[in-house]
Design an enzyme around this catalytic site. Structure first.
Site, PDB file in Angstrom:
ATOM      1  N   CYS A  31       0.844  -4.434   2.467  1.00  0.00           N
ATOM      2  CA  CYS A  31       1.469  -4.872   1.212  1.00  0.00           C
ATOM      3  C   CYS A  31       1.956  -3.671   0.398  1.00  0.00           C
ATOM      4  CB  CYS A  31       0.444  -5.698   0.428  1.00  0.00           C
ATOM      5  SG  CYS A  31       0.870  -6.015  -1.282  1.00  0.00           S
ATOM      6  N   CYS A  34       0.998  -3.619  -3.307  1.00  0.00           N
ATOM      7  CA  CYS A  34      -0.436  -3.327  -3.445  1.00  0.00           C
ATOM      8  C   CYS A  34      -0.655  -1.817  -3.466  1.00  0.00           C
ATOM      9  CB  CYS A  34      -1.236  -3.921  -2.284  1.00  0.00           C
ATOM     10  SG  CYS A  34      -1.158  -5.707  -2.155  1.00  0.00           S
TER      11      CYS A  34
END
Length: 107
Positions: A31, A34
């Site tokens: 991600c 993230c």
């Protein structure tokens, strides 16, 4: 990823049974947002040390907890107080937005 890692096994002990409010950062290795949020989360953790506990959970390695809380997208940030989920935010945000949100909910 630095910071306190939690997993499905210790989530209750580390988050739900914590005496101070807890910010949980749900993330995954693949991600991008993230990874961008991670250093901001670490900064919040050091700035609010003693007032807020900050932990991170890899959703790939720990499917139980994200499923229990209905997490659909990441990054997802949840604040818990006294074992209860107080509020959730999904997606990236600026450090100022993250700080303001956390401080508002932990004041």
């Amino acid at each position: 990823m630095s910071g306190n890692q939690v997993n499905d096994q210790n989530f209750e002990a580390e988050v739900l049974n914590s005496s101070e409010p807890v910010l949980v950062d749900f993330w995954a290795e693949w991600c991008g947002p993230c990874k961008m949020m991670s250093p901001l989360v670490d900064e919040i953790a050091s700035e609010m040390n003693g007032k807020l506990k900050v932990v991170k959970m890899n959703i790939e390695e720990n499917p139980g907890t994200p499923t229990r809380y209905g997490i659909r997208g990441i990054p997802t940030f949840m604040i818990f107080k006294n074992g209860e989920l107080v509020e959730t935010k999904v997606g990236g945000m600026s450090k100022a937005q993250l700080s303001a949100w956390v401080e508002n909910l932990t004041a």
